[in-house]
Design an enzyme around this catalytic site. Structure first.
Site, PDB file in Angstrom:
ATOM      1  N   GLY A   9     -30.277  18.306 -14.415  1.00 14.35           N
ATOM      2  CA  GLY A   9     -31.288  18.405 -13.364  1.00 14.35           C
ATOM      3  C   GLY A   9     -30.637  18.901 -12.086  1.00 14.35           C
ATOM      4  O   GLY A   9     -29.574  19.519 -12.108  1.00 14.35           O
ATOM      5  N   ILE A  43     -23.139   8.573 -12.201  1.00 19.55           N
ATOM      6  CA  ILE A  43     -23.758   8.506 -10.869  1.00 19.55           C
ATOM      7  C   ILE A  43     -25.282   8.428 -11.002  1.00 19.55           C
ATOM      8  O   ILE A  43     -26.002   8.693 -10.047  1.00 19.55           O
ATOM      9  CB  ILE A  43     -23.347   9.710  -9.999  1.00 19.55           C
ATOM     10  CG1 ILE A  43     -23.384  11.047 -10.764  1.00 19.55           C
ATOM     11  CG2 ILE A  43     -21.936   9.495  -9.459  1.00 19.55           C
ATOM     12  CD1 ILE A  43     -24.723  11.634 -10.974  1.00 19.55           C
ATOM     13  N   ARG A  45     -27.770   5.759 -13.113  1.00 23.95           N
ATOM     14  CA  ARG A  45     -28.194   4.369 -12.953  1.00 23.95           C
ATOM     15  C   ARG A  45     -27.283   3.497 -13.808  1.00 23.95           C
ATOM     16  O   ARG A  45     -26.839   3.907 -14.885  1.00 23.95           O
ATOM     17  CB  ARG A  45     -29.654   4.181 -13.385  1.00 23.95           C
ATOM     18  CG  ARG A  45     -30.682   4.691 -12.377  1.00 23.95           C
ATOM     19  CD  ARG A  45     -30.705   3.829 -11.123  1.00 23.95           C
ATOM     20  NE  ARG A  45     -31.761   4.197 -10.194  1.00 23.95           N
ATOM     21  CZ  ARG A  45     -31.608   5.017  -9.160  1.00 23.95           C
ATOM     22  NH1 ARG A  45     -30.420   5.576  -8.941  1.00 23.95           N
ATOM     23  NH2 ARG A  45     -32.615   5.283  -8.343  1.00 23.95           N
ATOM     24  N   GLU A  53     -26.277  -4.918  -9.258  1.00 23.73           N
ATOM     25  CA  GLU A  53     -25.781  -4.488  -7.965  1.00 23.73           C
ATOM     26  C   GLU A  53     -26.248  -5.480  -6.904  1.00 23.73           C
ATOM     27  O   GLU A  53     -27.444  -5.720  -6.800  1.00 23.73           O
ATOM     28  CB  GLU A  53     -26.286  -3.082  -7.631  1.00 23.73           C
ATOM     29  CG  GLU A  53     -25.712  -2.019  -8.550  1.00 23.73           C
ATOM     30  CD  GLU A  53     -26.193  -0.614  -8.228  1.00 23.73           C
ATOM     31  OE1 GLU A  53     -27.049  -0.465  -7.319  1.00 23.73           O
ATOM     32  OE2 GLU A  53     -25.734   0.336  -8.875  1.00 23.73           O
ATOM     33  N   HIS A  64     -22.539   2.176  -4.945  1.00 22.75           N
ATOM     34  CA  HIS A  64     -23.783   2.951  -4.913  1.00 22.75           C
ATOM     35  C   HIS A  64     -23.942   3.687  -3.583  1.00 22.75           C
ATOM     36  O   HIS A  64     -24.965   3.587  -2.917  1.00 22.75           O
ATOM     37  CB  HIS A  64     -25.006   2.048  -5.173  1.00 22.75           C
ATOM     38  CG  HIS A  64     -26.159   2.801  -5.767  1.00 22.75           C
ATOM     39  ND1 HIS A  64     -27.098   2.211  -6.593  1.00 22.75           N
ATOM     40  CD2 HIS A  64     -26.552   4.100  -5.656  1.00 22.75           C
ATOM     41  CE1 HIS A  64     -28.007   3.108  -6.951  1.00 22.75           C
ATOM     42  NE2 HIS A  64     -27.692   4.252  -6.389  1.00 22.75           N
TER      43      HIS A  64
END
Length: 346
Positions: free
Chosen positions: A179, A262, A264, A293, A312
């Site tokens: 993407g 990078i 999820r 997280e 993150h």
């Protein structure tokens, strides 16, 4: 009033059907206290009058539920789940949610559609920053950055001992999910004179051809894993991708390979990743996302010298977060005015 109405109509400041004839001021809840100031400044220009802004102090679901009642819109700058509880507490008058993120796995889309609530997100504006983070993690893991720092901190750095890493120049790079972010990663690694770029997904993409990347169908993903010296995961979290990077996945990779995620955290089976790193099934890994997280300080991943972690921070640059905040507000303002969102999801 009619003089003002004609002024707006003649000079195109706002369409006539958007002029407010009552005293209603749109109310917007901002769910994260760290949302950039530009969001507040733009909301001050909402409609002809300012928006009423409801702020959050601690970014907990309990506080959000307690303050969301009666709002017309929510600027969702949190990874807390948007679910029935939040929407019920808001009330039927709520029209729009602007998510300050590219991902939307934390949003109950069917519930929003059922209620007719519009949703916009922030794709594209964060692609570059996240791709930079992916390359940063790949290089740090390949050159054993974390392990080197541990040697310095512990006083065990021996200049006579060769601690060798892996080269990205001349390597084969595999990207799962080409993407916007995957394409940005491909553009960056090309500058390192890699040997080839492979990618996999549901279909071949014209952008892949433009980048000189070779497409492998999903059923040939194992071939990507076998050939790649670096494997980047840039696929969204879906029912299909959750837990995709499991023990079998890592067993197909080279022992010299570097793994980077990078996307999820839930895309990765972290127990399997720990085992692969601990036993030398793969050389090293870099993660910007993990589960949960924040990661508990007792988590076994933190004991690994060949794992580089970031909290993150993929899109965490001043310029990128400002762009995300601006796009989120414009989505909200457009929806409140009855105009198309810039980047709509529903």
């Amino acid at each position: 009033f009619w003089g003002i109405f004609v002024l707006y109509q003649v000079f195109g400041i706002v369409r006539p059907d958007h002029v407010l004839v009552d005293n209603h001021r749109p109310k917007v809840l901002i769910t994260n206290p760290y949302v950039p100031k530009i969001a507040f400044d733009l909301l001050a220009t909402c409609y002809i009058r300012n928006c009423d802004i409801v702020s959050i102090q601690n970014e907990t679901k309990e506080e959000i539920v307690s303050k969301v009642k009666g709002v017309d819109a929510i600027l969702w700058g949190s990874h807390i789940k948007i679910d029935k509880d939040v929407l019920d507490a808001a009330g039927d008058q709520m029209k729009v949610i602007g998510a300050m993120s590219a991902g939307y796995d934390h949003i109950d889309l069917p519930e929003l559609k059922k209620r007719g609530i519009k949703l916009g997100n922030t794709p594209k504006v964060l692609n570059g920053a996240v791709a930079d983070t992916a390359v940063l993690l790949a290089l740090a893991a390949a050159r054993r950055l974390h392990e080197g720092r541990l040697l310095i901190d512990s006083g065990k750095w021996n200049p006579n001992e060769w601690i060798l890493g892996q080269d990205i120049e001349g390597s084969t790079v595999g990207i799962i999910g080409l993407g916007g972010i995957g394409q940005a990663i491909a553009k960056r690694v090309k500058a390192f004179d890699v040997k080839q770029i492979l990618y996999t997904g549901h279909k071949e993409k014209a952008e892949g051809n433009e980048l000189g990347a070779k497409f492998l169908p999903l059923e040939d993903r194992d071939e990507l894993l076998r050939q790649s010296d670096f494997v980047f995961v840039a696929a969204p979290l879906t029912a299909e991708t959750e837990g995709m990077c499991n023990e079998e996945f890592f067993s197909k990779m080279k022992k010299t390979a570097v793994f980077v995620n990078i996307s999820r955290g839930k895309v990765v089976d972290q127990k399997a990743l720990y085992k692969a790193l601990k036993q030398g099934q793969i050389f090293a890994a870099g993660l910007d996302v993990m589960t949960p997280e924040p990661l508990p300080t007792t988590d076994e991943l933190l004991t690994l010298p060949n794992l580089v972690l970031m909290p993150h921070w993929g899109s965490a640059t001043e310029q990128t977060r400002n762009a995300m905040a601006e796009l989120t507000v414009r989505n909200i303002m457009n929806a409140l005015k009855g105009e198309p969102m810039v980047t709509p999801l529903t």
